[in-house]
Design a protein around this motif. Structure first.
Motif, PDB file in Angstrom:
ATOM      1  N   ILE A 280       0.827  -1.208   0.000  1.00 54.75           N
ATOM      2  CA  ILE A 280       0.000   0.000   0.000  1.00 54.75           C
ATOM      3  C   ILE A 280       0.860   1.257   0.000  1.00 54.75           C
ATOM      4  CG2 ILE A 280      -1.629   1.361   1.370  1.00 54.75           C
ATOM      5  CD1 ILE A 280      -2.752  -1.385   2.369  1.00 54.75           C
ATOM      6  N   GLU A 281       1.833   1.313   0.900  1.00 59.54           N
ATOM      7  CA  GLU A 281       2.591   2.553   1.048  1.00 59.54           C
ATOM      8  C   GLU A 281       3.557   2.792  -0.107  1.00 59.54           C
ATOM      9  OE1 GLU A 281       4.135   1.799   4.863  1.00 59.54           O
ATOM     10  OE2 GLU A 281       5.841   0.607   4.190  1.00 59.54           O
ATOM     11  N   ASN A 282       3.953   1.724  -0.799  1.00 61.21           N
ATOM     12  CA  ASN A 282       4.839   1.877  -1.954  1.00 61.21           C
ATOM     13  C   ASN A 282       4.102   1.749  -3.276  1.00 61.21           C
ATOM     14  OD1 ASN A 282       7.649   2.051  -0.697  1.00 61.21           O
ATOM     15  ND2 ASN A 282       6.789   0.252   0.314  1.00 61.21           N
ATOM     16  N   GLN A 283       2.802   1.554  -3.213  1.00 65.32           N
ATOM     17  CA  GLN A 283       1.944   1.453  -4.398  1.00 65.32           C
ATOM     18  C   GLN A 283       2.587   0.530  -5.440  1.00 65.32           C
ATOM     19  OE1 GLN A 283       1.169   5.712  -5.227  1.00 65.32           O
ATOM     20  NE2 GLN A 283      -0.820   5.387  -4.251  1.00 65.32           N
ATOM     21  N   CYS A 284       2.802  -0.704  -4.995  1.00 64.67           N
ATOM     22  CA  CYS A 284       3.493  -1.677  -5.829  1.00 64.67           C
ATOM     23  C   CYS A 284       2.928  -3.065  -5.564  1.00 64.67           C
ATOM     24  CB  CYS A 284       4.990  -1.664  -5.512  1.00 64.67           C
ATOM     25  SG  CYS A 284       5.361  -2.242  -3.837  1.00 64.67           S
ATOM     26  N   PHE A 285       3.305  -4.016  -6.404  1.00 63.54           N
ATOM     27  CA  PHE A 285       3.009  -5.417  -6.148  1.00 63.54           C
ATOM     28  C   PHE A 285       4.078  -5.978  -5.208  1.00 63.54           C
ATOM     29  CE2 PHE A 285       1.064  -4.670 -10.312  1.00 63.54           C
ATOM     30  CZ  PHE A 285      -0.205  -5.218 -10.119  1.00 63.54           C
ATOM     31  N   VAL A 286       3.672  -6.950  -4.388  1.00 62.90           N
ATOM     32  CA  VAL A 286       4.604  -7.651  -3.510  1.00 62.90           C
ATOM     33  C   VAL A 286       4.417  -9.150  -3.695  1.00 62.90           C
ATOM     34  CG1 VAL A 286       5.265  -8.143  -1.126  1.00 62.90           C
ATOM     35  CG2 VAL A 286       4.687  -5.801  -1.798  1.00 62.90           C
ATOM     36  N   ILE A 287       5.525  -9.847  -3.947  1.00 61.06           N
ATOM     37  CA  ILE A 287       5.518 -11.306  -4.062  1.00 61.06           C
ATOM     38  C   ILE A 287       6.332 -11.845  -2.900  1.00 61.06           C
ATOM     39  CG2 ILE A 287       6.077 -13.294  -5.515  1.00 61.06           C
ATOM     40  CD1 ILE A 287       6.105 -11.360  -7.919  1.00 61.06           C
TER      41      ILE A 287
ATOM     42  N   GLY B  94      -3.324  -3.141  -1.865  1.00 59.56           N
ATOM     43  CA  GLY B  94      -3.245  -3.916  -0.635  1.00 59.56           C
ATOM     44  C   GLY B  94      -4.117  -5.147  -0.609  1.00 59.56           C
ATOM     45  N   GLN B  95      -4.676  -5.516  -1.757  1.00 59.04           N
ATOM     46  CA  GLN B  95      -5.526  -6.697  -1.831  1.00 59.04           C
ATOM     47  C   GLN B  95      -4.661  -7.938  -2.072  1.00 59.04           C
ATOM     48  OE1 GLN B  95      -8.969  -6.453  -1.233  1.00 59.04           O
ATOM     49  NE2 GLN B  95      -8.233  -4.402  -0.691  1.00 59.04           N
ATOM     50  N   VAL B  96      -4.976  -9.014  -1.360  1.00 56.79           N
ATOM     51  CA  VAL B  96      -4.268 -10.271  -1.554  1.00 56.79           C
ATOM     52  C   VAL B  96      -4.826 -10.956  -2.795  1.00 56.79           C
ATOM     53  CG1 VAL B  96      -3.773 -12.549  -0.592  1.00 56.79           C
ATOM     54  CG2 VAL B  96      -3.787 -10.534   0.900  1.00 56.79           C
ATOM     55  N   LEU B  97      -3.976 -11.137  -3.793  1.00 59.49           N
ATOM     56  CA  LEU B  97      -4.410 -11.752  -5.047  1.00 59.49           C
ATOM     57  C   LEU B  97      -4.465 -13.267  -4.949  1.00 59.49           C
ATOM     58  CD1 LEU B  97      -2.378  -9.598  -7.612  1.00 59.49           C
ATOM     59  CD2 LEU B  97      -4.764  -9.315  -6.899  1.00 59.49           C
ATOM     60  N   ASN B  98      -3.581 -13.846  -4.148  1.00 54.55           N
ATOM     61  CA  ASN B  98      -3.569 -15.295  -3.975  1.00 54.55           C
ATOM     62  C   ASN B  98      -2.732 -15.620  -2.741  1.00 54.55           C
ATOM     63  OD1 ASN B  98      -4.088 -17.980  -4.397  1.00 54.55           O
ATOM     64  ND2 ASN B  98      -3.093 -18.104  -6.393  1.00 54.55           N
ATOM     65  N   CYS B  99      -3.031 -16.781  -2.134  1.00 57.63           N
ATOM     66  CA  CYS B  99      -2.344 -17.185  -0.915  1.00 57.63           C
ATOM     67  C   CYS B  99      -2.392 -18.707  -0.799  1.00 57.63           C
ATOM     68  CB  CYS B  99      -3.013 -16.541   0.305  1.00 57.63           C
ATOM     69  SG  CYS B  99      -2.380 -17.103   1.905  1.00 57.63           S
ATOM     70  N   LEU B 100      -1.319 -19.291  -0.292  1.00 53.16           N
ATOM     71  CA  LEU B 100      -1.284 -20.718   0.032  1.00 53.16           C
ATOM     72  C   LEU B 100      -1.007 -20.843   1.531  1.00 53.16           C
ATOM     73  CD1 LEU B 100      -1.268 -23.704  -0.841  1.00 53.16           C
ATOM     74  CD2 LEU B 100       1.188 -23.463  -1.264  1.00 53.16           C
ATOM     75  N   PRO B 101      -1.999 -21.271   2.317  1.00 59.43           N
ATOM     76  CA  PRO B 101      -1.821 -21.288   3.774  1.00 59.43           C
ATOM     77  C   PRO B 101      -0.666 -22.154   4.256  1.00 59.43           C
ATOM     78  CG  PRO B 101      -4.142 -21.410   3.230  1.00 59.43           C
ATOM     79  CD  PRO B 101      -3.395 -21.566   1.939  1.00 59.43           C
ATOM     80  N   GLU B 102      -0.557 -23.398   3.746  1.00 62.70           N
ATOM     81  CA  GLU B 102       0.522 -24.257   4.225  1.00 62.70           C
ATOM     82  C   GLU B 102       0.829 -25.335   3.198  1.00 62.70           C
ATOM     83  OE1 GLU B 102      -0.760 -26.015   7.853  1.00 62.70           O
ATOM     84  OE2 GLU B 102      -2.422 -27.117   6.941  1.00 62.70           O
ATOM     85  N   GLY B 103       1.965 -25.983   3.371  1.00 66.43           N
ATOM     86  CA  GLY B 103       2.371 -27.062   2.490  1.00 66.43           C
ATOM     87  C   GLY B 103       3.117 -26.570   1.269  1.00 66.43           C
ATOM     88  N   GLU B 104       3.695 -27.526   0.538  1.00 70.10           N
ATOM     89  CA  GLU B 104       4.396 -27.188  -0.694  1.00 70.10           C
ATOM     90  C   GLU B 104       3.394 -26.831  -1.784  1.00 70.10           C
ATOM     91  OE1 GLU B 104       6.609 -30.647  -1.625  1.00 70.10           O
ATOM     92  OE2 GLU B 104       8.056 -30.383   0.002  1.00 70.10           O
ATOM     93  N   GLY B 105       3.787 -25.883  -2.638  1.00 67.27           N
ATOM     94  CA  GLY B 105       2.905 -25.547  -3.753  1.00 67.27           C
ATOM     95  C   GLY B 105       3.190 -24.190  -4.339  1.00 67.27           C
ATOM     96  N   LEU B 106       2.291 -23.763  -5.207  1.00 72.04           N
ATOM     97  CA  LEU B 106       2.456 -22.528  -5.961  1.00 72.04           C
ATOM     98  C   LEU B 106       1.400 -21.508  -5.568  1.00 72.04           C
ATOM     99  CD1 LEU B 106       2.886 -23.965  -9.579  1.00 72.04           C
ATOM    100  CD2 LEU B 106       4.677 -23.463  -7.910  1.00 72.04           C
ATOM    101  N   VAL B 107       1.803 -20.246  -5.595  1.00 73.48           N
ATOM    102  CA  VAL B 107       0.873 -19.126  -5.516  1.00 73.48           C
ATOM    103  C   VAL B 107       1.041 -18.355  -6.818  1.00 73.48           C
ATOM    104  CG1 VAL B 107       0.201 -17.062  -4.248  1.00 73.48           C
ATOM    105  CG2 VAL B 107       1.081 -19.041  -3.016  1.00 73.48           C
ATOM    106  N   LEU B 108       0.031 -18.403  -7.667  1.00 74.91           N
ATOM    107  CA  LEU B 108       0.086 -17.791  -8.993  1.00 74.91           C
ATOM    108  C   LEU B 108      -0.834 -16.587  -9.058  1.00 74.91           C
ATOM    109  CD1 LEU B 108      -0.151 -21.121 -10.955  1.00 74.91           C
ATOM    110  CD2 LEU B 108       1.747 -19.535 -11.235  1.00 74.91           C
TER     111      LEU B 108
END
Length: 267
Positions: A198-205, A230-244
């Motif tokens: 939000i404060e840097n008006q950017c995407f964060v991975i 500041g909206q979460v586009l995708n999230c993986l709570p736990e375990g191995e995997g991808l967030v796309l």
């Protein structure tokens, strides 16, 4: 900035390097097959040792070594921009390494290196971490240019220091590979990542280590991709995997035009 599909790769790394590299390669292949062009591995992707000192045996000179070769070859083979979480690079001290994040272009060339500046220290009586025992701090914030925008590198505990992110001007995408603990992650991980976006008006991975490791250490997971609002586009709570997710240039432009906070800075 140009729109791009990105992937945060979540792992539960072990003390066995070969096993971790096999997992990383499988996730890289999967992300590339799903169209991701920028892939980011978590901090300590190559090893989460029984002891903090285990990584000293894996330290490499910058520019050569099995871990760097792995990253370069994977980037080249799959034709992607690959950011290698962190690997241990040699420092001036025989007892400490640099915790270094390396970025490779689709030709397998290393185009950026960032050495972690802020070293995690935590002691609540039940858990104790002191990265400065085995890691030497970096000193310079690093960004690099790509066909899809300006990218900044940060690592884990850096998240708590907003001045790092502001110190280099406008950045389109900040990367933050991490091994955030479950204790601090539950309290602060998402709120801090969204604040930086939000404060840097950017995407964060932000790819994180994601669960209970064979050593007994527990990391928080919840690898996230956040947009400039500041909206979460995708999230993986736990375990191995991808967030796309797709990072849309139009979203970045709209936020910065509608609320030009970056242009309003006075300090």
């Amino acid at each position: 900035m140009k729109s791009i599909i990105v992937a945060a790769l979540q792992m539960i790394s072990t003390p066995v390097v070969e096993q971790n590299l096999a997992t990383a390669r499988r996730l890289i292949a999967q992300a590339a097959a799903e169209g991701a062009q920028l892939l980011v591995l978590p901090e300590y992707f190559a090893i989460m040792g029984q002891r903090d000192t285990d990584k000293l045996a894996l330290q490499e000179e910058f520019g050569t070594g099995p871990l760097q070769d792995f990253l370069a070859q994977a980037a080249r083979e799959f034709g992607v921009w690959l950011v290698g979480g962190t690997i241990p690079l040699r420092s001036a001290s025989p007892d400490r390494v640099m915790n270094s994040c390396l970025a490779f272009n689709p030709h397998g060339e290393c185009v950026a290196r960032y050495d972690k500046i802020h070293l995690f220290g935590f002691d609540n009586g039940a858990e104790r971490f002191c990265e400065s025992d085995t890691i030497a701090p970096g000193s310079q914030v690093v960004t690099f240019d790509t066909p899809f925008g300006r990218v900044g590198l940060s690592i884990c505990y850096d998240l708590r220091f907003p001045e790092l992110f502001r110190s280099v001007g406008d950045v389109d995408i900040w990367l933050l590979p991490a091994a955030f603990t479950a204790t601090t992650g539950r309290a602060h991980w998402e709120v801090l990542l969204r604040a930086r976006a939000i404060e840097n008006q950017c995407f964060v991975i932000a790819p994180n280590q994601g669960g209970l490791h064979p050593t007994g250490r527990e990391t928080y997971g919840h690898s996230l991709i956040v947009d400039p609002w500041g909206q979460v586009l995708n999230c993986l709570p736990e375990g191995e995997g991808l967030v796309l997710a797709e990072l849309k240039a139009s979203q970045l432009e709209r936020v910065r035009k509608t609320l030009p906070a970056l242009a309003h800075r006075l300090l």
